[in-house]
Design an enzyme around this catalytic site. Sequence first.
Site, PDB file in Angstrom:
ATOM      1  N   SER A   1       0.810  -1.219   0.000  1.00  0.00           N
ATOM      2  CA  SER A   1       0.000   0.000   0.000  1.00  0.00           C
ATOM      3  C   SER A   1       0.841   1.266   0.000  1.00  0.00           C
ATOM      4  CB  SER A   1      -0.942   0.009   1.209  1.00  0.00           C
ATOM      5  OG  SER A   1      -1.891  -1.020   1.122  1.00  0.00           O
TER       6      SER A   1
ATOM      7  N   ASP B   1      -1.632   5.072   8.787  1.00  0.00           N
ATOM      8  CA  ASP B   1      -1.447   3.864   7.997  1.00  0.00           C
ATOM      9  C   ASP B   1      -0.928   4.216   6.603  1.00  0.00           C
ATOM     10  OD1 ASP B   1      -1.718   1.018   8.239  1.00  0.00           O
ATOM     11  OD2 ASP B   1      -3.372   1.086   6.825  1.00  0.00           O
TER      12      ASP B   1
ATOM     13  N   GLU C   1     -10.879   6.073   2.154  1.00  0.00           N
ATOM     14  CA  GLU C   1     -10.338   4.721   2.091  1.00  0.00           C
ATOM     15  C   GLU C   1     -11.114   3.753   2.971  1.00  0.00           C
ATOM     16  OE1 GLU C   1      -6.209   2.210   2.945  1.00  0.00           O
ATOM     17  OE2 GLU C   1      -6.802   3.895   4.238  1.00  0.00           O
TER      18      GLU C   1
ATOM     19  N   ASP D   1      -8.415  -4.921   2.933  1.00  0.00           N
ATOM     20  CA  ASP D   1      -7.060  -5.481   2.971  1.00  0.00           C
ATOM     21  C   ASP D   1      -6.763  -6.158   4.305  1.00  0.00           C
ATOM     22  OD1 ASP D   1      -3.993  -5.328   2.062  1.00  0.00           O
ATOM     23  OD2 ASP D   1      -4.120  -4.533   4.102  1.00  0.00           O
TER      24      ASP D   1
ATOM     25  N   ASP E   1      -5.718  -0.052  -4.347  1.00  0.00           N
ATOM     26  CA  ASP E   1      -4.273   0.125  -4.407  1.00  0.00           C
ATOM     27  C   ASP E   1      -3.585  -1.135  -4.940  1.00  0.00           C
ATOM     28  OD1 ASP E   1      -5.040  -1.247  -2.157  1.00  0.00           O
ATOM     29  OD2 ASP E   1      -3.796  -0.125  -0.759  1.00  0.00           O
TER      30      ASP E   1
ATOM     31  N   HIS F   1      -0.536  -9.933  -0.496  1.00  0.00           N
ATOM     32  CA  HIS F   1      -1.068  -9.274  -1.674  1.00  0.00           C
ATOM     33  C   HIS F   1      -0.754 -10.109  -2.915  1.00  0.00           C
ATOM     34  CE1 HIS F   1      -0.185  -5.263   0.630  1.00  0.00           C
ATOM     35  NE2 HIS F   1      -1.147  -5.984   1.207  1.00  0.00           N
TER      36      HIS F   1
END
Length: 481
Positions: free
Chosen positions: A98, A149, A334, A339, A381, A434
Amino acid sequence: MSCSHRLRLELEMKYRPFFMLLTALLASLVQAESSNSEEPRAVILLIGDGLGPQQLTMARNYLTGSAGQLLVDTAPVYASIQIETEAADGTPLYVPDSANTGTAMASGVVTNINHVGVRPDGTPVTSIIEAASRAGYRTGIITTAAVTDATPATFLAHISHDDCENPAVILGGTVYGRHFPGCPEEATENGGPGSTAEQIAKSPVDLLLGGGRVHFLPTIAGSNQRVRDAASENGFLVVDRLGQLDALTPGQRALGLLAKENLKVRMRGSGSRKAEPVTLTDPSNPNAPVILPPPMSCEPNPEFGDTPTLRQMTATALRLLSAENPKGFFLMVESASIDKQSHQRNPCGAIGEVQQLEEALAEALKFTESHPRTLILVTADHSHGVQIVPEPSAYGGGAAEGVHSPGKIARLKTPEGGLMRLNYGVNNYAVTEHTGANVALFGNAEAKGLVTPYMRQREIHTVMMRYLSLAPQPTSSNTHE
């Protein structure tokens, strides 16, 4: 007087009212166009963190049924977005995080994993929030994660590692149960810009809502001042509850630290269940029968309680950023825990956060009814490690013959009466990872002519900058030009 001259005069007299009306109409159209060009412009960027194609399909199947559609599916503009990442030595990587993807959208630069708002060599790059603020636009960020974050940080901070969130951890320590060397050269006591929280406290953003209260409690090196107090000194009204923002006057800056860390998620698996391993009845025999995890359902998360919803925060931000604002604004929204719940192999948690993103999008679209000069973009993202796999397997006869999907699986009962099998098989670690697939970009009508069917992620930055008539930053100084 000649016949031709007399005829011309007669025609002019006859049609003069028509020509006068046409001239007035054209003038009014020109004036309206001029007026429209002076209307406030706004960009609303909605990011589903980790919302890759599998997560999107999984949520659609559960929330609307296999024949249904999400609100985002009705967008008139669509693009496939190529993600770009590079290693420290400049070679390309194919799976991002990210930090580098957020930097691409915020600043138009291809960079390394963990890098926040900096080029591969550590040079800071200008984010759209910094550029927009200088140009007189109001700016805002909303997140269901800590405001420090990775994704929100890329719009506000410049640091070599996204885990350097506060003055306590920037010098190193334990993060996620593992030793973390920190970013000591960037600490304020070593002449650096300080941790992400310290940089946010000094940032130009007008409104920042999310979690992460814990990161603003440590003191800044060389002083007795907490980061939270530094933010107040810089003009932020620091609040702990969303309702405290109701008294804000237009133009007043605010930092909402609405949870200790990340905001709680709306949904969970029944009995807090997540994806689970298959039980092998005979590990030495690959064809031996296996025992699959029993089907599970999604249910409300009792810990969610009075947690502010993404829709509530979006409505608050739109109200505050647009009030008495002749220039316009930039807002990033966001849904971060798509995620985070995917990392934990929790499909219900992720689906609930897609639902939150949908509700925030509905609020943004409602805003455009009275503010048509608003560009809305919805994207991710990066994608994430889950696959929708056959239930049962198409080969061999399923569990009775040992045919099963590898990794941990969740067999999710859907509201339409189906059974959706989800496989989290990227790794065997405590958290999954990811993946490198392209992600989608959806846009409203204002995106027509700006968004093309295939784009690189850094070009999202260019689109937003052009819409606000801001000069785009150079895309990169590295090999990915």
